[in-house]
Scaffold this motif. Structure first.
Motif, PDB file in Angstrom:
ATOM      1  N   PHE A 309      24.053  -2.804 -41.457  1.00 48.87           N
ATOM      2  CA  PHE A 309      22.643  -3.069 -41.711  1.00 48.87           C
ATOM      3  C   PHE A 309      22.500  -3.767 -43.068  1.00 48.87           C
ATOM      4  N   TYR A 310      21.875  -4.937 -43.042  1.00 51.06           N
ATOM      5  CA  TYR A 310      21.599  -5.701 -44.259  1.00 51.06           C
ATOM      6  C   TYR A 310      20.092  -5.742 -44.493  1.00 51.06           C
ATOM      7  N   GLU A 311      19.668  -6.362 -45.579  1.00 51.92           N
ATOM      8  CA  GLU A 311      18.245  -6.383 -45.909  1.00 51.92           C
ATOM      9  C   GLU A 311      17.410  -7.031 -44.815  1.00 51.92           C
ATOM     10  N   ASP A 312      17.924  -8.108 -44.225  1.00 54.39           N
ATOM     11  CA  ASP A 312      17.118  -8.857 -43.266  1.00 54.39           C
ATOM     12  C   ASP A 312      17.776  -9.033 -41.901  1.00 54.39           C
ATOM     13  N   HIS A 313      18.870  -8.330 -41.649  1.00 52.00           N
ATOM     14  CA  HIS A 313      19.503  -8.453 -40.336  1.00 52.00           C
ATOM     15  C   HIS A 313      20.464  -7.293 -40.082  1.00 52.00           C
ATOM     16  N   ILE A 314      20.854  -7.145 -38.811  1.00 54.15           N
ATOM     17  CA  ILE A 314      21.852  -6.164 -38.398  1.00 54.15           C
ATOM     18  C   ILE A 314      23.012  -6.936 -37.790  1.00 54.15           C
ATOM     19  N   GLU A 315      24.218  -6.609 -38.225  1.00 55.86           N
ATOM     20  CA  GLU A 315      25.396  -7.295 -37.703  1.00 55.86           C
ATOM     21  C   GLU A 315      26.222  -6.344 -36.845  1.00 55.86           C
TER      22      GLU A 315
END
Length: 381
Positions: A309-315
């Motif tokens: 989980f990143y600030e503006d997306h999920i990988e």
């Protein structure tokens, strides 16, 4: 003096280069997913009753990926497909301890969530005992404490833990267990789905919720209501709540369906925005490397899913590990990204300082000390 300044300048550039190399965005939260270990076939009586390929997959997450903030295990940890390999209660307890001691090493601080699958009850029944779908809860509670909510089946022969819920650093997690069944059939009660829907209504539609269940949605079956009604109800829930990530295992009958497919083919983004993803498997069979049913032999390829989980997306990144995972070409799977604002949902954990930066600072400090001592020695001579 000039030499001393030259050393300082060199150190400055060294640190600058290392920091630049480490500018890659650091995830806010990571999950390592393991599923379908299928400890069976006499493995339960090994000194370390777990396949080497599972241990190597855990080592990969810990050593190569730096560990995860949370580990999720998707059920079918044990089974009794080999009717000649009996179980005892001592073996069951030893396996559970071994599994937890192993998979928890992939977690930065030992946090692991478990759900049970359709085969997990078989070992307990084979040992002449009773199965409880919450058999792994002592390991969860040891690191995570008491559930934020839980659903137990009352009035049964033994109280079943059907579902549970945790909030971990701002993310909501719901586990759906498989009730006690001896024949290996896939059972999920409609009452479990209704409990999940009720908890989701309390959480709201804006927060990300990770649902951990052994079965894909298409396999959910209430023995009374029937499969169609069970699947339909869960799909309604997924459509109503757009921030669900539904993680499942169970399907591992042919690694040609998975090891040769990109991560994007194993993650489905629904029209509502909700996501379903396959967790991979530690026990693939019926493939070009193992053309029969599961045995005591090590699978040639196993898979684990990492969710970051990143600030503006999920990988999402599916990793192939095992003896054949180094083959060139399709085995090197690509990540799949879903845009999602996560910055205001996840609370901060311990600060992350890359090892290379720490090493650079240490080297720089040593270099300064050596330079100063060398200068002092020359001045005093």
């Amino acid at each position: 003096m000039k030499r001393f300044l030259s050393i300082l300048v060199a150190i400055f550039f060294l640190i600058t280069m290392v920091v630049s190399a480490e500018e890659k965005e650091v995830p806010l939260f990571t999950i390592a997913c393991f599923s379908d270990l299928h400890i069976d076939y006499g493995i339960q009586f090994w000194d370390t009753p777990i396949r080497k390929t599972t241990i190597e997959a855990v080592d990969f997450v810990r050593d190569e990926l730096g560990g995860a903030d949370l580990v999720m295990v998707g059920g079918d940890i044990t089974s009794q497909n080999d009717k000649n390999a009996t179980w005892t209660n001592d073996a069951i307890n030893k396996v559970r301890d071994c599994v937890h001691n192993t998979v928890s090493q992939a977690s930065k601080d030992g946090k692991v969530l478990y759900v049970t699958g359709n085969h997990d009850s078989q070992a307990s029944v084979a040992a002449g005992g009773s199965f409880w779908s919450g058999d792994y809860e002592k390991y969860m509670k040891g690191e995570l404490g008491t559930y934020d909510a839980a659903f137990y089946r009352e009035g049964s022969k033994y109280e079943e833990l059907l579902c549970y819920r945790y909030n971990i650093r701002g993310l909501e997690f719901i586990g759906i267990n498989t009730p006690s069944i001896a024949d290996g059939s896939s059972v999920t009660y409609l009452s479990q789905i209704e409990w999940v829907a009720d908890e989701l209504s309390k959480i709201g539609k804006d927060k990300t919720v990770i649902i951990l269940c052994h079965y894909p949605v298409s396999s959910l079956t209430d023995p009374t209501a029937g499969k169609d009604a069970t699947v339909s109800r869960m799909r309604e829930v997924l459509e109503e709540y757009p921030n669900i990530i539904y993680c499942y295992g169970h399907v591992h009958g042919s690694d040609e369906r998975y090891a040769w497919r990109e991560t994007s083919e194993l993650v489905e983004v629904r029209k509502s925005g909700g996501i379903t993803c396959h967790m991979g498997s530690m026990a693939y069979y019926m493939n070009q490397f193992h053309d029969d049913w599961l045995t005591v032999d090590e699978p040639q390829i196993v898979q684990l899913m990492m969710i970051s989980f990143y600030e503006d997306h999920i990988e999402f990144q599916m990793y192939n590990t095992g003896e054949k995972s180094a083959v060139e070409g399709v085995y090197q799977l690509k990540p799949f990204t879903v845009e999602r604002n996560m910055d205001d949902q996840i609370t901060s954990g311990a600060p992350f300082v890359p090892v290379t930066i720490i090493a650079a600072v240490v080297v720089a400090g040593v270099a300064v000390v050596v330079a100063l001592k060398s200068r002092d020695k020359k001045e005093n001579s």
